[in-house]
Design an enzyme around this catalytic site. Structure first.
Site, PDB file in Angstrom:
ATOM      1  N   GLY A  70     170.488   1.752  -5.556  1.00 28.29           N
ATOM      2  CA  GLY A  70     171.884   1.565  -5.185  1.00 28.29           C
ATOM      3  C   GLY A  70     172.839   2.382  -6.022  1.00 28.29           C
ATOM      4  O   GLY A  70     173.859   2.875  -5.516  1.00 28.29           O
ATOM      5  N   THR A  71     172.536   2.557  -7.300  1.00 29.30           N
ATOM      6  CA  THR A  71     173.422   3.326  -8.178  1.00 29.30           C
ATOM      7  C   THR A  71     173.553   4.767  -7.706  1.00 29.30           C
ATOM      8  O   THR A  71     174.665   5.304  -7.599  1.00 29.30           O
ATOM      9  CB  THR A  71     172.902   3.276  -9.621  1.00 29.30           C
ATOM     10  N   GLN A 191     174.123  -6.137  -2.601  1.00 30.39           N
ATOM     11  CA  GLN A 191     173.869  -7.571  -2.781  1.00 30.39           C
ATOM     12  C   GLN A 191     173.976  -8.362  -1.485  1.00 30.39           C
ATOM     13  O   GLN A 191     173.885  -9.587  -1.502  1.00 30.39           O
ATOM     14  CB  GLN A 191     174.853  -8.147  -3.812  1.00 30.39           C
ATOM     15  N   HIS A 224     164.996  -3.219  -4.382  1.00 31.04           N
ATOM     16  CA  HIS A 224     164.591  -4.380  -5.176  1.00 31.04           C
ATOM     17  C   HIS A 224     165.533  -5.570  -5.025  1.00 31.04           C
ATOM     18  O   HIS A 224     165.230  -6.662  -5.515  1.00 31.04           O
ATOM     19  CB  HIS A 224     164.429  -4.000  -6.655  1.00 31.04           C
ATOM     20  N   THR A 260     160.668  14.776  -4.843  1.00 33.32           N
ATOM     21  CA  THR A 260     159.637  14.267  -3.937  1.00 33.32           C
ATOM     22  C   THR A 260     159.830  12.783  -3.674  1.00 33.32           C
ATOM     23  O   THR A 260     159.922  11.980  -4.609  1.00 33.32           O
ATOM     24  CB  THR A 260     158.242  14.498  -4.536  1.00 33.32           C
ATOM     25  N   CYS A 352     172.808  -4.459 -15.330  1.00 27.25           N
ATOM     26  CA  CYS A 352     173.004  -3.085 -15.790  1.00 27.25           C
ATOM     27  C   CYS A 352     173.924  -3.014 -16.992  1.00 27.25           C
ATOM     28  O   CYS A 352     174.013  -1.979 -17.658  1.00 27.25           O
ATOM     29  CB  CYS A 352     173.576  -2.229 -14.653  1.00 27.25           C
TER      30      CYS A 352
END
Length: 402
Positions: A70-71, A191, A224, A260, A352
């Site tokens: 997501g970041t 989220q 995740h 990759t 984070c």
């Protein structure tokens, strides 16, 4: 027995996710960019996963760009909107102006820190929209900022569900205001996918108008957070929207994300995305368990020497699995450590930001600096049991009354 109440930080992978990863490891381990038979087998796994993520998000598979999470997806969305070829940037530069970015301190650090960087680089003028005490973006302040920008807004960003409070943001209303001003809309839905109904339409319905992705132009997702693997996510775009790469290198992902693609992660991500298409009802059923935990903690707080906590965010607007409380007399990180010794995993903010000494920017925007360091987030999941809630309540009682 440990009690895991930190599902917003990450979710345990589903059995079918692990099975998909093992299967891909056995038969699709080759480089998916290679044109030989082994490479084509790996490519098939990647493209199948891309289609599954697109189906979850109501998008054509061709508009799904795999990222590391997501970041990176949020970084790609924001920086693309302020790249040299972006329409809003060209228009603002033509009249000697800097394009505007409208966001808020409620956003994830992968949005706020990029906004700060774009401002320091002179590529964007950032207007920080006010956050209300209920945990939502102030729509009136957003409208004011749009009017002040006088047609030079390049991008408006908003979360779907806040990562710390679980408050569901008015993202559709934000998108409506932004589009009326001709601005691009990015929604951080990391989220939200699989936990609430985002109102997306199936890709075959969207095919009637492939430019209509929903209430956003770009939207992010992380594997995740939907019971998939770490290390993979995606940015989904409205058909025809031009992106500009953040990283430079090979031609993978249409040149937008060099490097990759791992077929193992992709296969697992695809399995999680397929499950997430129907999991919102399962997450909705968590709400009574969350409410029971919250009511018990409030009662413990009233009985404890330091007093009762406050519920952070409007209880009527939250995702069904999150409860964030600000505890008087406690520093959030200290309470997390005390509960950890009791066998209960909770958090004091975004994972984070763990290890930092600064209070939560999200809670500071809502409650002020004094209470920003007092927050504790309990986030439940599909596997959380009544027995675990009972044990968590007992652990809180031991900590709060000793």
């Amino acid at each position: 027995m440990r009690i895991y109440l930190d599902w917003n930080a990450t979710t345990p992978p589903l059995p079918e996710v692990l099975d998909a990863m093992r299967d891909a490891a056995a038969r699709a381990w080759a480089n998916p960019s290679s044109i030989h038979k082994d490479g084509r087998a790996a490519r098939a796994v990647v493209e199948d996963a891309r289609a599954s993520v697109g189906a979850l998000c109501g998008a054509d598979a061709r508009d799904v760009v795999f990222t590391s999470g997501g970041t990176e997806a949020n970084n790609l969305a924001l920086r693309s909107a302020f790249g040299p070829h972006a329409k809003a940037v060209k228009e603002a530069s033509a009249v000697g102006e800097v394009p505007w970015l409208l966001t808020s301190r409620l956003e994830h650090p992968s949005v706020t820190r990029v906004a700060e960087a774009l401002a320091s680089e002179g590529r964007a003028r950032v207007a920080w929209v006010r956050a209300k005490e209920d945990g939502t973006l102030d729509l009136e302040d957003l409208a004011r900022a749009i009017a002040e920008a006088k047609g030079r807004v390049a991008l408006v960003t908003v979360q779907a569900v806040n990562h710390e409070t679980g408050v569901v943001q008015p993202f559709a209303e934000v998108a409506s205001l932004a589009r009326a001003a001709g601005a691009r809309v990015h929604v951080d839905a990391v989220q939200a996918w699989g936990k609430i109904d985002l109102g997306v339409r199936a890709p075959d319905v969207c095919a009637i108008d492939p430019s209509d992705l929903g209430p956003w132009d770009t939207v992010s997702i992380a594997g995740h957070k939907i019971r998939g693997p770490k290390g993979i996510g995606a940015l989904i775009t409205r058909t025809g929207l031009r992106l500009e790469p953040v990283l430079l290198g090979g031609a993978q992902e249409k040149g937008l994300r060099p490097g990759t693609v791992d077929p193992l992660l992709a296969a697992a991500f695809g399995a999680a995305a397929r499950r997430a298409q129907t999991s919102a009802a399962s997450w909705a059923s968590i709400a009574p368990r969350r409410d029971r935990l919250e009511a018990a903690l409030l009662a413990i707080g009233r009985d404890a020497r330091l007093g009762a906590p406050i519920v952070v965010g409007d209880p009527a607007r939250r995702a069904p699995h999150v409860s964030t409380l600000a505890w008087p007399g406690w520093i959030g990180a200290e309470l997390v450590a005390a509960l950890d010794l009791e066998g209960v995993s909770v958090s004091s903010g975004a994972a984070c930001s763990a290890g930092t000494v600064e209070p939560s920017p999200v809670l500071a925007a809502m409650l002020g600096e004094a209470d920003a360091a007092r927050g504790i987030r309990c986030s439940l999941g599909e596997d959380t049991t009544d027995a675990e809630i009972d044990e968590a309540i007992a652990a809180f009682r031991r900590v709060m009354t000793r």
